[in-house]
Design a protein around this motif. Structure first.
Motif, PDB file in Angstrom:
ATOM      1  N   LEU A 164     -22.970  76.044  -5.642  1.00  0.00           N
ATOM      2  CA  LEU A 164     -22.276  74.836  -5.052  1.00  0.00           C
ATOM      3  C   LEU A 164     -22.223  73.617  -5.992  1.00  0.00           C
ATOM      4  CD1 LEU A 164     -22.923  74.710  -1.422  1.00  0.00           C
ATOM      5  CD2 LEU A 164     -20.887  75.320  -2.255  1.00  0.00           C
ATOM      6  N   THR A 165     -21.268  72.904  -6.348  1.00  0.00           N
ATOM      7  CA  THR A 165     -21.347  71.898  -7.157  1.00  0.00           C
ATOM      8  C   THR A 165     -21.246  70.454  -6.398  1.00  0.00           C
ATOM      9  OG1 THR A 165     -20.860  73.031  -9.125  1.00  0.00           O
ATOM     10  CG2 THR A 165     -20.549  70.623  -9.210  1.00  0.00           C
ATOM     11  N   LEU A 166     -22.055  69.620  -6.212  1.00  0.00           N
ATOM     12  CA  LEU A 166     -22.043  68.604  -5.296  1.00  0.00           C
ATOM     13  C   LEU A 166     -22.357  67.366  -5.916  1.00  0.00           C
ATOM     14  CD1 LEU A 166     -23.580  70.215  -2.048  1.00  0.00           C
ATOM     15  CD2 LEU A 166     -20.974  69.830  -2.423  1.00  0.00           C
ATOM     16  N   ASN A 167     -21.738  66.264  -5.502  1.00  0.00           N
ATOM     17  CA  ASN A 167     -22.271  64.828  -5.919  1.00  0.00           C
ATOM     18  C   ASN A 167     -23.225  64.252  -5.079  1.00  0.00           C
ATOM     19  OD1 ASN A 167     -20.534  63.963  -3.964  1.00  0.00           O
ATOM     20  ND2 ASN A 167     -18.965  63.073  -5.089  1.00  0.00           N
ATOM     21  N   ALA A 168     -23.557  63.146  -5.090  1.00  0.00           N
ATOM     22  CA  ALA A 168     -24.517  62.544  -4.310  1.00  0.00           C
ATOM     23  C   ALA A 168     -24.278  62.445  -3.054  1.00  0.00           C
ATOM     24  CB  ALA A 168     -25.027  61.149  -5.017  1.00  0.00           C
ATOM     25  N   ALA A 169     -22.965  61.991  -2.857  1.00  0.00           N
ATOM     26  CA  ALA A 169     -22.313  61.946  -1.375  1.00  0.00           C
ATOM     27  C   ALA A 169     -22.211  63.079  -0.770  1.00  0.00           C
ATOM     28  CB  ALA A 169     -20.910  61.043  -1.667  1.00  0.00           C
ATOM     29  N   GLY A 170     -21.840  64.507  -1.137  1.00  0.00           N
ATOM     30  CA  GLY A 170     -21.819  65.654  -0.876  1.00  0.00           C
ATOM     31  C   GLY A 170     -22.984  66.201  -0.496  1.00  0.00           C
ATOM     32  N   LEU A 171     -24.111  66.127  -1.324  1.00  0.00           N
ATOM     33  CA  LEU A 171     -25.413  66.272  -0.968  1.00  0.00           C
ATOM     34  C   LEU A 171     -26.085  65.475   0.245  1.00  0.00           C
ATOM     35  CD1 LEU A 171     -27.104  66.170  -4.621  1.00  0.00           C
ATOM     36  CD2 LEU A 171     -27.101  68.063  -3.114  1.00  0.00           C
ATOM     37  N   ARG A 172     -25.876  64.117   0.390  1.00  0.00           N
ATOM     38  CA  ARG A 172     -26.308  63.294   1.528  1.00  0.00           C
ATOM     39  C   ARG A 172     -25.618  63.761   2.665  1.00  0.00           C
ATOM     40  NH1 ARG A 172     -25.092  58.940  -0.649  1.00  0.00           N
ATOM     41  NH2 ARG A 172     -26.936  58.974  -1.866  1.00  0.00           N
ATOM     42  N   LEU A 173     -24.402  64.258   2.685  1.00  0.00           N
ATOM     43  CA  LEU A 173     -23.533  64.573   3.958  1.00  0.00           C
ATOM     44  C   LEU A 173     -24.266  66.180   4.227  1.00  0.00           C
ATOM     45  CD1 LEU A 173     -21.229  64.163   6.074  1.00  0.00           C
ATOM     46  CD2 LEU A 173     -19.725  65.439   4.231  1.00  0.00           C
ATOM     47  N   LEU A 174     -24.490  66.979   3.511  1.00  0.00           N
ATOM     48  CA  LEU A 174     -25.002  68.207   3.774  1.00  0.00           C
ATOM     49  C   LEU A 174     -26.560  68.017   4.327  1.00  0.00           C
ATOM     50  CD1 LEU A 174     -24.443  71.186   3.919  1.00  0.00           C
ATOM     51  CD2 LEU A 174     -24.991  71.489   1.544  1.00  0.00           C
ATOM     52  N   LEU A 175     -27.230  67.332   3.891  1.00  0.00           N
ATOM     53  CA  LEU A 175     -28.601  66.795   4.264  1.00  0.00           C
ATOM     54  C   LEU A 175     -28.549  66.288   5.432  1.00  0.00           C
ATOM     55  CD1 LEU A 175     -31.798  66.758   3.786  1.00  0.00           C
ATOM     56  CD2 LEU A 175     -31.054  64.561   2.347  1.00  0.00           C
ATOM     57  N   ASP A 176     -27.662  65.440   5.896  1.00  0.00           N
ATOM     58  CA  ASP A 176     -27.470  64.812   7.202  1.00  0.00           C
ATOM     59  C   ASP A 176     -27.153  65.945   8.147  1.00  0.00           C
ATOM     60  OD1 ASP A 176     -28.318  62.311   6.060  1.00  0.00           O
ATOM     61  OD2 ASP A 176     -26.136  61.615   6.290  1.00  0.00           O
ATOM     62  N   ALA A 177     -26.316  66.628   7.779  1.00  0.00           N
ATOM     63  CA  ALA A 177     -25.886  67.938   8.739  1.00  0.00           C
ATOM     64  C   ALA A 177     -27.180  68.817   9.152  1.00  0.00           C
ATOM     65  CB  ALA A 177     -24.795  68.694   8.112  1.00  0.00           C
ATOM     66  N   VAL A 178     -28.022  69.130   8.228  1.00  0.00           N
ATOM     67  CA  VAL A 178     -29.180  70.004   8.397  1.00  0.00           C
ATOM     68  C   VAL A 178     -30.117  69.461   9.229  1.00  0.00           C
ATOM     69  CG1 VAL A 178     -30.966  71.369   7.107  1.00  0.00           C
ATOM     70  CG2 VAL A 178     -28.700  71.420   6.347  1.00  0.00           C
ATOM     71  N   THR A 179     -30.348  68.030   8.863  1.00  0.00           N
ATOM     72  CA  THR A 179     -31.326  67.288   9.500  1.00  0.00           C
ATOM     73  C   THR A 179     -30.961  66.966  10.830  1.00  0.00           C
ATOM     74  OG1 THR A 179     -31.701  65.944   7.691  1.00  0.00           O
ATOM     75  CG2 THR A 179     -32.377  65.058   9.630  1.00  0.00           C
ATOM     76  N   HIS A 180     -29.841  66.920  11.132  1.00  0.00           N
ATOM     77  CA  HIS A 180     -29.240  66.671  12.611  1.00  0.00           C
ATOM     78  C   HIS A 180     -29.574  67.794  13.125  1.00  0.00           C
ATOM     79  CE1 HIS A 180     -26.307  65.591  15.724  1.00  0.00           C
ATOM     80  NE2 HIS A 180     -25.895  66.704  15.760  1.00  0.00           N
ATOM     81  N   GLU A 181     -29.154  69.259  12.566  1.00  0.00           N
ATOM     82  CA  GLU A 181     -29.334  70.642  13.375  1.00  0.00           C
ATOM     83  C   GLU A 181     -30.866  70.729  13.604  1.00  0.00           C
ATOM     84  OE1 GLU A 181     -28.318  74.138  15.078  1.00  0.00           O
ATOM     85  OE2 GLU A 181     -27.071  72.518  14.399  1.00  0.00           O
ATOM     86  N   LEU A 182     -31.709  70.229  12.839  1.00  0.00           N
ATOM     87  CA  LEU A 182     -33.101  70.580  13.106  1.00  0.00           C
ATOM     88  C   LEU A 182     -33.680  69.548  13.934  1.00  0.00           C
ATOM     89  CD1 LEU A 182     -34.685  70.893   9.382  1.00  0.00           C
ATOM     90  CD2 LEU A 182     -34.867  72.257  11.215  1.00  0.00           C
ATOM     91  N   ASP A 183     -33.074  68.260  14.106  1.00  0.00           N
ATOM     92  CA  ASP A 183     -33.678  67.421  14.959  1.00  0.00           C
ATOM     93  C   ASP A 183     -33.205  67.733  16.521  1.00  0.00           C
ATOM     94  OD1 ASP A 183     -34.589  65.498  13.142  1.00  0.00           O
ATOM     95  OD2 ASP A 183     -33.105  64.271  13.051  1.00  0.00           O
ATOM     96  N   ARG A 184     -32.172  68.493  16.486  1.00  0.00           N
ATOM     97  CA  ARG A 184     -31.527  68.835  17.805  1.00  0.00           C
ATOM     98  C   ARG A 184     -31.757  70.254  18.225  1.00  0.00           C
ATOM     99  NH1 ARG A 184     -30.092  64.401  16.088  1.00  0.00           N
ATOM    100  NH2 ARG A 184     -29.023  63.009  17.189  1.00  0.00           N
ATOM    101  N   TRP A 185     -32.783  71.062  17.412  1.00  0.00           N
ATOM    102  CA  TRP A 185     -33.161  72.411  17.501  1.00  0.00           C
ATOM    103  C   TRP A 185     -33.404  72.743  19.157  1.00  0.00           C
ATOM    104  CZ3 TRP A 185     -32.298  76.646  14.697  1.00  0.00           C
ATOM    105  CH2 TRP A 185     -32.945  77.738  14.932  1.00  0.00           C
ATOM    106  N   SER A 186     -32.541  73.755  19.724  1.00  0.00           N
ATOM    107  CA  SER A 186     -32.827  74.121  20.920  1.00  0.00           C
ATOM    108  C   SER A 186     -33.474  75.349  21.099  1.00  0.00           C
ATOM    109  CB  SER A 186     -31.280  73.949  21.460  1.00  0.00           C
ATOM    110  OG  SER A 186     -30.539  75.272  20.923  1.00  0.00           O
ATOM    111  N   GLY A 187     -34.006  75.866  20.044  1.00  0.00           N
ATOM    112  CA  GLY A 187     -34.925  76.927  20.030  1.00  0.00           C
ATOM    113  C   GLY A 187     -33.886  78.361  19.428  1.00  0.00           C
TER     114      GLY A 187
END
Length: 61
Positions: free
Chosen positions: A10-33
């Motif tokens: 993938l080729t991402l700029n900083a904004a794309g990286l930040r968006l993807l990082l936010d999505a992964v962090t969101h999923e981890l924070d709300r991990w339901s098992g």
């Protein structure tokens, strides 16, 4: 993650990286098992995305 799995580049700029990082962090924070390896994979993705974003930030300065 099995290292023999198919991969993509993938080729991402900083904004794309930040968006993807936010999505992964969101999923981890709300991990339901579930499958522990999925949580491990998300944590690894978060680490790699954070490193990539830091590298992008330092290259821009």
């Amino acid at each position: 993650m099995d290292r023999t799995d198919s991969t993509i580049d993938l080729t991402l700029n900083a904004a794309g990286l930040r968006l993807l990082l936010d999505a992964v962090t969101h999923e981890l924070d709300r991990w339901s098992g579930g499958e522990p390896s999925e949580q491990d994979n998300l944590q690894e993705m978060k680490t790699l995305l954070t490193a990539a974003l830091l590298e992008c930030t330092f290259q821009d300065n």
